[in-house]
Write a protein that holds these residues in place. Structure first.
Motif, PDB file in Angstrom:
ATOM      1  N   THR A 333       2.217  59.104 -57.257  1.00 31.27           N
ATOM      2  CA  THR A 333       1.007  58.589 -57.898  1.00 31.27           C
ATOM      3  C   THR A 333       0.695  57.131 -57.584  1.00 31.27           C
ATOM      4  O   THR A 333      -0.373  56.640 -57.949  1.00 31.27           O
ATOM      5  CB  THR A 333       1.095  58.754 -59.427  1.00 31.27           C
ATOM      6  N   HIS A 334       1.604  56.429 -56.918  1.00 36.97           N
ATOM      7  CA  HIS A 334       1.336  55.033 -56.606  1.00 36.97           C
ATOM      8  C   HIS A 334       2.186  54.608 -55.416  1.00 36.97           C
ATOM      9  O   HIS A 334       3.119  55.306 -55.014  1.00 36.97           O
ATOM     10  CB  HIS A 334       1.644  54.125 -57.800  1.00 36.97           C
ATOM     11  N   LYS A 338       1.483  57.193 -51.579  1.00 40.89           N
ATOM     12  CA  LYS A 338       0.760  57.939 -52.593  1.00 40.89           C
ATOM     13  C   LYS A 338       0.133  59.197 -52.004  1.00 40.89           C
ATOM     14  O   LYS A 338      -0.450  59.184 -50.928  1.00 40.89           O
ATOM     15  CB  LYS A 338      -0.318  57.047 -53.195  1.00 40.89           C
TER      16      LYS A 338
END
Length: 388
Positions: A333-334, A338
């Motif tokens: 998610t980051h 990602k």
């Protein structure tokens, strides 16, 4: 430079299967190993491993290789041994996400266990050209285009050999294992001896094995996990099957040698299936689009000891690994990488067939822990001969 091309060039120089460069004056083909008793003491259900005709198993060769495996003098700067990244208590892994070499450089892929390494038709995470231990042993010793491991190079190779040639015990051992050579302490013979030791490192006495032999019974939870492991619900055994719990396993009975590599949906950087640029998997060696993100299946033997997991050590625990498979991939998610691996179009279709609930995962963890071979990690035969 492509790593496989570099390795291929080095192997050609070294002359694997007909060595040319020995790091010394005498380019003399090696004499056959002396006749000495070697009997495989194999666990039930384990066939004999394949052994190259030009590097037969001998007890003297195994013990020489064991000493070299644990000897820090084999690194260019004398600070690390093979065992520095392959520790017996951790089933010959290092407990790190990524290994640290003799010069402090961090590697790109997790240090793999050498337990039962004799049964793999390809070695390392994603290089099908490394098909023998003799070839693979060259890589940590000499290759430095990705990260320095033992760090032997043109500037220090003579010093490395001199360390061993000055040791009377090593002179006696090399002469016994490689008789008839003017100077048996050379890199060719070092590689052969280390390969002999590694080929003899066998693990197959876990609680699971003992239960199969009728020597003990698994708990109710462990037994549920065992049944689930081999079921169509969990699908574990489709990639982690057979006596070595891997779909890359071969031995003297094998006719067609299996060499599958798999994309499990660990990454999906660009939405089209890409893995991180510095660790793309099999595509780095075989540049076909479908090879993106494909890596070799590791054995699950002693898996509870070998965290962190995956080729880059990016999953910390067995529980997290099962969460990953139950989710059919990983959603990062980051950060730089990602992307939603669950939607990776190159992912192995079997991943999406896995169905696990919370109880299933707990049962599987219990079963996987039965694959730990306590006698193996304490066996002095595989331990440090220097007593450090």
């Amino acid at each position: 430079m492509n790593r496989s091309i570099w390795i291929g060039g080095l192997v050609a120089i070294l002359g694997v299967g007909g060595w040319l460069w020995q790091g010394g004056r005498d380019a003399v083909p090696p004499a056959p190993a002396p006749a000495s008793a070697w009997t495989w003491q194999l666990p039930a259900g384990f066939p004999e491993p394949v052994v190259p005709a030009d590097n037969p198993m001998t007890e003297a060769g195994f013990q020489l290789g064991r000493r070299l495996f644990y000897d820090k003098r084999l690194s260019g700067n004398g600070t690390q041994a093979c065992a520095s990244c392959h520790m017996q208590r951790l089933a010959f892994t290092d407990g790190r996400a990524l290994p640290i070499g003799s010069t402090g450089e961090v590697g790109t892929r997790s240090a793999m266990s050498i337990a039962n390494v004799a049964y793999y038709p390809t070695l390392t995470w994603a290089n099908p050209s490394q098909i023998t231990l003799e070839i693979q042993a060259v890589v940590p010793m000499f290759v430095d285009n990705l990260a320095v491991e033992l760090g032997i190079n043109d500037e220090n190779k003579a010093d490395v050999l001199a360390r061993f040639r000055a040791d009377e015990d090593y002179r006696r051992r090399f002469a016994a294992v490689f008789p008839g050579q003017t100077e048996p302490i050379n890199f060719e013979n070092i590689v052969r001896a280390i390969a002999t030791f590694e080929r003899g490192v066998i693990s197959g006495n876990s609680r699971y094995d003992q239960a199969r032999a009728g020597k003990l019974s698994l708990s109710e939870r462990e037994e549920r996990g065992r049944a689930l492991f081999f079921s169509d619900k969990a699908r574990c055994s489709e990639c982690h099957g057979g006596y070595n719990f891997s779909d890359q396993t071969y031995d003297v009975t094998t006719r067609d040698v299996p060499r599958p590599f798999h994309n499990t949906g660990l990454y999906n950087v660009d939405g089209k299936g890409a893995y991180p640029d510095d660790n793309p998997g099999l595509i780095g060696v075989l540049p076909r689009p479908e090879n993106m993100g494909r890596f070799r299946t590791v054995s699950l033997r002693n898996i509870a000891l070998t965290a962190p997991y995956m080729h880059d050590g990016s999953i910390a625990s067995l529980e997290a690994v099962l969460d990953f498979y139950a989710s059919h991939g990983r959603n990062v998610t980051h950060g730089a990488w990602k992307g939603d691996g669950r939607r990776n179009p190159l992912k192995d279709p079997i991943i999406d067939k896995i169905r696990l609930d919370a109880r299933d995962k707990a049962d599987l963890i219990a079963f996987l822990k039965t694959l730990t071979d306590e006698s193996f990690i304490a066996d002095p035969r595989y331990g440090d001969p220097f007593g450090d």
